[in-house]
Design an enzyme around this catalytic site. Structure first.
Site, PDB file in Angstrom:
ATOM      1  N   THR A  19       0.836  -1.188   0.000  1.00 28.08           N
ATOM      2  CA  THR A  19       0.000   0.000   0.000  1.00 28.08           C
ATOM      3  C   THR A  19       0.880   1.251   0.000  1.00 28.08           C
ATOM      4  OG1 THR A  19      -1.931   1.032   1.024  1.00 28.08           O
ATOM      5  CG2 THR A  19      -0.351  -0.007   2.524  1.00 28.08           C
ATOM      6  N   LYS A  60       3.371   1.430  -3.930  1.00 34.31           N
ATOM      7  CA  LYS A  60       2.760   0.712  -5.062  1.00 34.31           C
ATOM      8  C   LYS A  60       3.555   0.853  -6.361  1.00 34.31           C
ATOM      9  CE  LYS A  60      -2.012   0.758  -3.392  1.00 34.31           C
ATOM     10  NZ  LYS A  60      -3.416   1.063  -3.748  1.00 34.31           N
ATOM     11  N   GLY A  67      -3.053   8.367  -8.636  1.00 36.17           N
ATOM     12  CA  GLY A  67      -2.843   6.926  -8.657  1.00 36.17           C
ATOM     13  C   GLY A  67      -4.119   6.135  -8.427  1.00 36.17           C
ATOM     14  N   ASN A  70     -10.361  16.756 -13.541  1.00 35.23           N
ATOM     15  CA  ASN A  70      -9.331  16.969 -12.513  1.00 35.23           C
ATOM     16  C   ASN A  70      -8.997  18.449 -12.417  1.00 35.23           C
ATOM     17  OD1 ASN A  70      -7.589  15.751 -10.561  1.00 35.23           O
ATOM     18  ND2 ASN A  70      -5.849  16.266 -11.877  1.00 35.23           N
ATOM     19  N   ARG A  71      -8.623  18.855 -11.187  1.00 37.07           N
ATOM     20  CA  ARG A  71      -8.186  20.225 -10.931  1.00 37.07           C
ATOM     21  C   ARG A  71      -7.060  20.597 -11.890  1.00 37.07           C
ATOM     22  NH1 ARG A  71      -6.866  20.519  -4.659  1.00 37.07           N
ATOM     23  NH2 ARG A  71      -5.132  19.291  -5.493  1.00 37.07           N
ATOM     24  N   GLU A  94      -4.131  18.878 -17.166  1.00 38.27           N
ATOM     25  CA  GLU A  94      -3.108  18.133 -17.922  1.00 38.27           C
ATOM     26  C   GLU A  94      -3.011  16.687 -17.436  1.00 38.27           C
ATOM     27  OE1 GLU A  94      -2.261  21.133 -16.240  1.00 38.27           O
ATOM     28  OE2 GLU A  94      -3.003  22.123 -18.049  1.00 38.27           O
ATOM     29  N   MET A  96     -14.271   6.519  -3.426  1.00 37.72           N
ATOM     30  CA  MET A  96     -13.300   5.445  -3.157  1.00 37.72           C
ATOM     31  C   MET A  96     -12.794   5.494  -1.711  1.00 37.72           C
ATOM     32  SD  MET A  96     -10.906   4.920  -6.445  1.00 37.72           S
ATOM     33  CE  MET A  96     -11.369   5.625  -7.990  1.00 37.72           C
ATOM     34  N   TYR A 144     -13.399   5.868   2.440  1.00 39.36           N
ATOM     35  CA  TYR A 144     -14.460   5.473   3.358  1.00 39.36           C
ATOM     36  C   TYR A 144     -14.163   6.054   4.728  1.00 39.36           C
ATOM     37  CZ  TYR A 144     -11.066   2.089   4.992  1.00 39.36           C
ATOM     38  OH  TYR A 144      -9.925   1.511   5.485  1.00 39.36           O
TER      39      TYR A 144
HETATM   40  P1  ATR Z   1      -3.810   9.106  -5.048  1.00 37.49           P
HETATM   41  O1  ATR Z   1      -2.656   8.209  -5.319  1.00 37.49           O
HETATM   42  O2  ATR Z   1      -4.546   8.844  -3.781  1.00 37.49           O
HETATM   43  O3  ATR Z   1      -4.723   9.201  -6.220  1.00 37.49           O
HETATM   44  P2  ATR Z   1      -2.553  11.582  -5.789  1.00 37.49           P
HETATM   45  O4  ATR Z   1      -1.842  10.891  -6.880  1.00 37.49           O
HETATM   46  O5  ATR Z   1      -1.837  12.552  -4.934  1.00 37.49           O
HETATM   47  O6  ATR Z   1      -3.159  10.539  -4.770  1.00 37.49           O
HETATM   48  O7  ATR Z   1      -3.854  12.255  -6.417  1.00 37.49           O
HETATM   49  C1  ATR Z   1      -4.766  12.962  -5.668  1.00 37.49           C
HETATM   50  C2  ATR Z   1      -5.914  13.404  -6.578  1.00 37.49           C
HETATM   51  O8  ATR Z   1      -6.869  14.118  -5.794  1.00 37.49           O
HETATM   52  C3  ATR Z   1      -5.476  14.362  -7.679  1.00 37.49           C
HETATM   53  O9  ATR Z   1      -6.309  14.129  -8.798  1.00 37.49           O
HETATM   54  C4  ATR Z   1      -5.761  15.715  -7.049  1.00 37.49           C
HETATM   55  O10 ATR Z   1      -5.951  16.766  -7.985  1.00 37.49           O
HETATM   56  P3  ATR Z   1      -4.655  17.489  -8.664  1.00 37.49           P
HETATM   57  O11 ATR Z   1      -4.072  16.505  -9.614  1.00 37.49           O
HETATM   58  O12 ATR Z   1      -5.207  18.680  -9.350  1.00 37.49           O
HETATM   59  O13 ATR Z   1      -3.750  17.827  -7.509  1.00 37.49           O
HETATM   60  C5  ATR Z   1      -7.044  15.417  -6.335  1.00 37.49           C
HETATM   61  N1  ATR Z   1      -7.391  16.316  -5.220  1.00 37.49           N
HETATM   62  C6  ATR Z   1      -6.855  16.333  -3.980  1.00 37.49           C
HETATM   63  N2  ATR Z   1      -7.479  17.237  -3.185  1.00 37.49           N
HETATM   64  C7  ATR Z   1      -8.451  17.803  -3.954  1.00 37.49           C
HETATM   65  C8  ATR Z   1      -9.447  18.808  -3.715  1.00 37.49           C
HETATM   66  N3  ATR Z   1      -9.571  19.410  -2.521  1.00 37.49           N
HETATM   67  N4  ATR Z   1     -10.273  19.133  -4.739  1.00 37.49           N
HETATM   68  C9  ATR Z   1     -10.153  18.518  -5.956  1.00 37.49           C
HETATM   69  N5  ATR Z   1      -9.230  17.577  -6.242  1.00 37.49           N
HETATM   70  C10 ATR Z   1      -8.387  17.219  -5.252  1.00 37.49           C
END
Ligand code: ATR
Length: 265
Positions: free
Chosen positions: A56, A60, A125, A146-147, A150, A210, A212
């Site tokens: 985990t 990963k 991820g 996504n925020r 890109e 995803m 919980y």
């Molecule tokens: P994980 O492996 O859990 O997916 P990550 O690779 O850090 O973790 O990705 C987190 C995701 O949550 C990203 O898509 C992030 O958006 P950005 O790519 O723009 O950073 C998104 N995310 C995290 N907090 C957020 C929030 N408050 N509002 C919208 N998107 C958020």
């Protein structure tokens, strides 16, 4: 199971229940591994006769890199959550997260994404890990929002050969509500809700976080307030992905319903 942190991991409890319910004799424990010690820890585990391992956060990607061979879905996910010791001693990497989510939707919530319009929120991820099994169910379309646009674009491009998938920014979301909205962002961890416009939710929309937590997640509360047909959190996904790992190691599928119910308390 190896991770860092591991304190709140439910995996040892889940696998203990699986072993009990399916009459299997296994030992499964959580191992806290230092950030720079993963490769050595895996080598030691298998050298000592370990048969299989869950991986985990934050390992990963490293597990993906060290595996001698990969399943297609792990290849697609770019990440491995399950390592299996093959009879010839080589290590196979798999990823059971996506199939875990799809089985939770189908078996525990009587849901189907086939021919449905699906909105996937996030492009990290967690989302990459589920896109292949999701697209395999032939949804009418998948929009990844996504925020950081890109990242969604890069992700969508990697999966276009599997079905209709496109990237979008939050500002560009408009039109009819989606049938399924799957939150794969980490926003719920901090009690935040992604900046989705209200138009994405309609009376038939089903929402899946995803993440919980003991109480409804912030995303699910938001969706409930807008009148979504149903909201689900990722507890079932956690148990179903564990069940698929158990199946890969032991060759039989453990019962999951009872374990999900007992975790809900
Ligand atoms: P994980 O492996 O859990 O997916 P990550 O690779 O850090 O973790 O990705 C987190 C995701 O949550 C990203 O898509 C992030 O958006 P950005 O790519 O723009 O950073 C998104 N995310 C995290 N907090 C957020 C929030 N408050 N509002 C919208 N998107 C958020």
């Amino acid at each position: 199971m190896m991770g860092n942190p591991i304190k709140h991991s439910k995996s040892p409890l889940i696998h203990k229940e699986f072993a009990h319910l399916s009459d299997q004799d296994i030992t499964y424990s959580a191992m806290l591994v230092p950030e720079d010690g993963f490769v050595d820890a895996v080598a030691a585990f298998f050298a000592e006769g370990g048969k299989g391992l869950n991986v985990t956060v934050p390992f990963k990607q490293q597990a993906y890199e060290l595996a001698d061979e990969l399943s297609d879905r792990a290849q697609r996910a770019g990440a491995v959550n399950t390592l299996i010791c093959l009879t010839d001693g080589r290590i196979r990497g798999d990823n059971t997260d996506g199939v875990g989510m799809m089985r939770d939707i189908a078996n525990n919530h009587d849901g189907r994404v086939t021919n449905k319009r699906v909105l996937v929120v996030g492009a990290g991820g967690a989302v990459r890990g589920v896109l292949a099994p999701l697209l395999q169910e032939n949804p009418a379309s998948v929009v990844v929002v996504n925020r950081t646009l890109e990242k969604a674009q890069v992700l969508a491009d990697q999966f276009t050969d599997m079905g209709r998938i496109e990237a979008c920014s939050f500002e560009d979301l408009a039109g009819d509500p989606f049938d399924w909205i799957i939150n794969g962002t980490s926003a719920s961890l901090s009690g935040d809700v992604p900046p989705l416009p209200e138009c994405v939710i309609g009376e038939y929309s089903r929402c899946y976080d995803m993440m919980y937590s003991a109480d409804a997640t912030s995303f699910n509360l938001w969706a409930q307030n807008l009148g979504a047909a149903a909201t689900y959190d990722g507890l079932g996904m956690l148990v179903e992905q564990a069940a698929e790992s158990f199946r890969l190691w032991r060759g039989l599928m453990p019962p999951t319903g009872q374990v999900i119910a007992s975790l809900k308390g």
